[in-house]
Design a protein around this motif. Structure first.
Motif, short mmCIF file in Angstrom:
data_model
loop_
_atom_site.label_atom_id
_atom_site.label_comp_id
_atom_site.label_asym_id
_atom_site.label_seq_id
_atom_site.Cartn_x
_atom_site.Cartn_y
_atom_site.Cartn_z
N LYS A 203 0.97 -1.31 0.11
CA LYS A 203 -0.11 0.13 0.05
C LYS A 203 0.65 1.22 -0.23
O LYS A 203 0.77 2.08 -0.74
N ASP A 204 1.73 1.33 0.98
CA ASP A 204 2.56 2.45 1.01
C ASP A 204 3.86 2.20 0.22
O ASP A 204 5.12 1.74 0.71
N TRP A 205 4.00 2.57 -0.82
CA TRP A 205 4.98 2.12 -1.73
C TRP A 205 6.17 3.17 -1.83
O TRP A 205 7.32 3.27 -1.39
N GLU A 206 5.58 4.52 -2.02
CA GLU A 206 6.26 5.91 -1.86
C GLU A 206 5.43 6.93 -1.85
O GLU A 206 4.16 6.91 -2.34
N LYS A 207 5.98 8.15 -1.53
CA LYS A 207 5.11 9.20 -1.66
C LYS A 207 4.76 9.72 -3.17
O LYS A 207 5.50 9.75 -3.98
N ALA A 208 3.61 9.93 -3.25
CA ALA A 208 2.97 10.44 -4.64
C ALA A 208 3.34 11.93 -5.05
O ALA A 208 3.82 12.71 -4.39
N VAL A 209 3.85 11.75 -6.20
CA VAL A 209 4.40 13.03 -7.06
C VAL A 209 3.65 13.56 -8.13
O VAL A 209 3.78 14.64 -8.32
N SER A 210 2.75 12.78 -8.20
CA SER A 210 1.81 13.42 -9.47
C SER A 210 0.76 14.87 -9.30
O SER A 210 0.55 14.38 -7.91
N GLU A 211 0.24 15.30 -9.77
CA GLU A 211 -0.56 16.30 -9.51
C GLU A 211 -1.85 15.92 -8.91
O GLU A 211 -2.49 16.67 -8.29
N HIS A 212 -2.23 14.90 -9.22
CA HIS A 212 -3.65 14.43 -8.97
C HIS A 212 -3.71 13.23 -7.93
O HIS A 212 -4.52 12.49 -7.80
N ILE A 217 1.46 6.34 -2.86
CA ILE A 217 0.96 5.41 -3.76
C ILE A 217 1.32 4.07 -3.51
O ILE A 217 2.22 3.73 -2.73
N SER A 218 0.53 3.11 -4.22
CA SER A 218 0.83 1.43 -3.70
C SER A 218 1.92 1.19 -4.89
O SER A 218 1.92 1.67 -6.02
N GLY A 219 2.37 -0.13 -4.70
CA GLY A 219 3.19 -0.83 -5.65
C GLY A 219 3.18 -2.30 -5.45
O GLY A 219 2.42 -2.73 -4.84
N ALA A 220 4.04 -2.86 -6.32
CA ALA A 220 3.79 -4.51 -6.30
C ALA A 220 5.18 -5.08 -6.36
O ALA A 220 6.11 -4.52 -7.32
N VAL A 221 5.57 -6.05 -5.75
CA VAL A 221 6.81 -6.86 -6.14
C VAL A 221 6.50 -8.20 -6.47
O VAL A 221 5.53 -9.02 -5.99
N TYR A 222 7.09 -8.72 -7.84
CA TYR A 222 6.81 -9.89 -8.55
C TYR A 222 8.06 -10.77 -8.17
O TYR A 222 9.21 -10.32 -8.54
N LEU A 223 8.02 -11.98 -7.64
CA LEU A 223 9.06 -12.86 -7.60
C LEU A 223 8.67 -14.25 -8.32
O LEU A 223 7.68 -14.76 -7.99
N TYR A 224 9.34 -14.54 -9.46
CA TYR A 224 9.25 -15.46 -10.08
C TYR A 224 10.55 -16.69 -10.08
O TYR A 224 11.43 -15.91 -9.79
N ARG A 225 10.40 -17.69 -10.54
CA ARG A 225 11.50 -18.61 -10.72
C ARG A 225 11.58 -19.21 -12.06
O ARG A 225 10.52 -19.63 -12.59
N LYS A 226 12.66 -19.24 -12.68
CA LYS A 226 12.95 -19.76 -13.96
C LYS A 226 12.77 -21.38 -13.88
O LYS A 226 13.41 -21.91 -13.05
#
Length: 229
Positions: A203-212, A217-226
């Motif tokens: 949820k709390d990825w980093e502080k928002a910088v866009s005007e709106h 802002i939120s974000g996601a971490v994806y972990l995959y295995r080959k």
């Protein structure tokens, strides 16, 4: 205006100016000019992606960490390698489009090798195929940055059984890109190239910088295995 809020406003202005450049050369020039202040500026944003990615990798990586070789894609100044070193990893190869960012990474003494290349315009070196125990890309998978199809290059450079860790933002400006990224990862799974280990929504990825947008802002971490091919 307090010093803290003034600092945030200054950082916000710097980051928004990055979107003014549309060509690869303009984007590289922006990162070259930002490199000296980059670490301090992203700290103002409470930029947590490098730490979150390192934590995700660490929670699943069970092999000998001191022997593992990590490819840090879009390595910037070396924030991800610093976090992974805290988890016991010692061998890093970095690649980035900005030579000045690479100079900063070189000064960290964390990397055994550093290469300058523009992701999406130049493929990763053919000799890197099936080489790395971990391939990580933090911050660059977003609209206006690295094309989605680059994740196939990341998979190609990973050893069978190795891990690929990717991050992206989930804010409004990046939702279309995030959907395209997830679609590409699903296709790669269907093709038997890799398998999803975990997806962490933050949820709390980093502080928002866009005007709106305000707050975080939120974000996601994806972990995959080959997969073993």
């Amino acid at each position: 205006m307090s010093a803290a809020s003034n600092t945030f406003e200054n950082v916000k202005a710097v980051i928004l100016s990055a979107h003014e450049g549309t060509t690869s050369k303009e984007k590289v020039n922006f990162y070259n000019s930002w490199a000296q202040n980059y670490d301090q500026d992203v700290a103002v944003l409470d930029y947590r992606a490098p730490c979150l990615a390192a934590n995700s990798i660490s929670s699943h990586f069970s092999d000998e960490r001191e022997a593992a070789v990590v490819l840090d894609v879009a390595c910037g100044t070396g924030l991800v390698a610093k976090q992974m070193k805290n988890h016991g990893f010692r061998h890093f190869v970095g690649i980035d489009g900005s030579e000045v960012m690479l100079e900063m990474a070189r000064e960290s003494s964390l990397y055994q090798d550093l290469k300058q290349a523009l992701l999406g315009e130049e493929p990763l070196p053919a000799q890197w195929e099936n080489v790395f125990d971990v391939v990580v890309i933090v911050g660059a998978l977003s609209a206006g940055q690295v094309p989605v199809y680059v994740v196939r290059d990341l998979c190609r450079s990973t050893k069978p059984g190795g891990y690929i860790c990717m991050t992206t933002r989930s804010n409004r400006d990046n939702l279309e890109y995030k959907a395209a990224l997830e679609s590409e990862l699903r296709k790669m799974e269907e093709e038997g190239l890799c398998t999803c280990v975990e997806v962490t929504q933050v949820k709390d990825w980093e502080k928002a910088v866009s005007e709106h947008e305000d707050g975080y802002i939120s974000g996601a971490v994806y972990l995959y295995r080959k997969l073993q091919v």
